[in-house]
Design an enzyme around this catalytic site. Structure first.
Site, PDB file in Angstrom:
ATOM      1  N   ASP A  40      80.015  43.511  70.168  1.00 57.28           N
ATOM      2  CA  ASP A  40      81.179  42.669  69.920  1.00 57.28           C
ATOM      3  C   ASP A  40      81.483  41.840  71.161  1.00 57.28           C
ATOM      4  OD1 ASP A  40      82.368  42.816  67.371  1.00 57.28           O
ATOM      5  OD2 ASP A  40      83.213  44.781  67.792  1.00 57.28           O
ATOM      6  N   LYS A  95      78.497  39.859  67.975  1.00 54.26           N
ATOM      7  CA  LYS A  95      79.343  39.708  66.792  1.00 54.26           C
ATOM      8  C   LYS A  95      80.621  38.966  67.156  1.00 54.26           C
ATOM      9  CE  LYS A  95      81.614  43.221  64.763  1.00 54.26           C
ATOM     10  NZ  LYS A  95      83.028  42.736  64.689  1.00 54.26           N
ATOM     11  N   GLU A 143      84.353  37.346  65.404  1.00 52.44           N
ATOM     12  CA  GLU A 143      85.271  37.408  64.276  1.00 52.44           C
ATOM     13  C   GLU A 143      85.759  36.014  63.899  1.00 52.44           C
ATOM     14  OE1 GLU A 143      87.189  41.817  65.290  1.00 52.44           O
ATOM     15  OE2 GLU A 143      88.503  40.097  64.965  1.00 52.44           O
ATOM     16  N   GLU A 199      85.119  43.095  56.017  1.00 53.96           N
ATOM     17  CA  GLU A 199      86.007  44.235  56.249  1.00 53.96           C
ATOM     18  C   GLU A 199      87.260  44.175  55.393  1.00 53.96           C
ATOM     19  OE1 GLU A 199      88.256  46.742  59.818  1.00 53.96           O
ATOM     20  OE2 GLU A 199      86.834  45.144  60.326  1.00 53.96           O
TER      21      GLU A 199
END
Length: 260
Positions: free
Chosen positions: A83, A113, A115, A183
């Site tokens: 992340d 990763k 978001e 998610e």
């Protein structure tokens, strides 16, 4: 030979679910890797499960790099992803590139990763992938935006919100993301997105219709005091560890040690 981002695409093509978990340190990473996990994520969730914070927001780049290096030493087969923490990539594609290169060069991860969706994040994903950095996208409940979202709530419940998530998923695929984490969104929406994309989806609290599943390992093993409602722990290591330590304590206090 270790797995690559292309390996995940092949798993989707063969309708073979992707197994993904988080890792924070060497010993657990080695166990998970040897158990056949396909993707290991050094996630910003370690802010909570390893560092004791109440959200993912406080963890820093240097802290995540420290954990990534430890996990890297334990991984031979799984695809290793990190992340990018809150505040380290949102300002511009150039900031994201600067941060991401540290994870690839200093910690040996294979991908990062991010978001969020369009418009800003698709531009960033395109910049990174064109620069040779593989990107795993993340849509739905994005914990780094927990305050903006008003808490850890299911996302995409209205028709308008669902359509926006579909559009964002397609945009991230078009920008070059090799896979998407979905998610805490409705199960049917996750299935619809998975069907529209060529790249694989990995769900967490998004039902059985994704191309794979990921959980925080501490939640999976029953180490977390208050796991998310969608988690069904596969073990109760918290109780097992407590019992083992209790037995050890009793032996030490009674006999000094168990060596005899």
């Amino acid at each position: 030979m270790g797995l690559s981002i292309h390996s995940l695409r092949k798993l989707k093509e063969r309708a073979q679910p992707i197994v993904a978990l988080t890792a924070t340190e060497y010993a657990m990473a080695r166990i998970l890797d040897q158990a056949g996990v396909d993707l290991l994520l050094v996630g910003d969730s370690l802010s909570m499960v390893a560092l004791g914070h109440t959200s993912t927001l406080p963890v820093t780049v240097d802290e995540l790099l420290h954990h990534c290096r430890a996990v890297r030493r334990g991984v031979e087969r799984a695809l290793l992803v990190a992340d990018l923490p809150f505040g380290s990539y949102e300002q511009s594609p150039q900031q994201a590139f600067s941060t991401a290169t540290r994870f690839l060069k200093e910690a040996g991860v294979q991908a990062v990763k991010l978001e969020g969706g369009y418009p800003r994040m698709t531009e960033t994903v395109a910049f990174l992938t064109e620069s040779g950095i593989p990107v795993l996208g993340h849509l739905g409940l994005t914990p780094q935006a927990v305050h903006q979202l008003g808490g850890y709530r299911v996302q995409g419940k209205t028709a308008q919100a669902a359509e926006r998530l579909i559009d964002q998923a397609l945009a991230l695929e078009g920008a070059g993301a090799f896979a998407l984490v979905l998610e805490h969104i409705p199960y049917d929406l996750a299935g619809e997105i998975s069907g529209k994309l060529v790249i694989p989806t990995v769900g967490i609290g998004a039902g059985p219709h994704c191309n794979g599943q990921i959980l925080v390992t501490h939640d999976l093993l029953g180490l977390t005091e208050n796991p998310p409602p969608f988690v069904n722990p596969y073990a109760d290591l918290r109780a097992l560890i407590s019992k083992a330590v209790g037995r050890y304590s009793a032996d030490v206090r009674a006999h000094g040690s168990r060596e005899e």
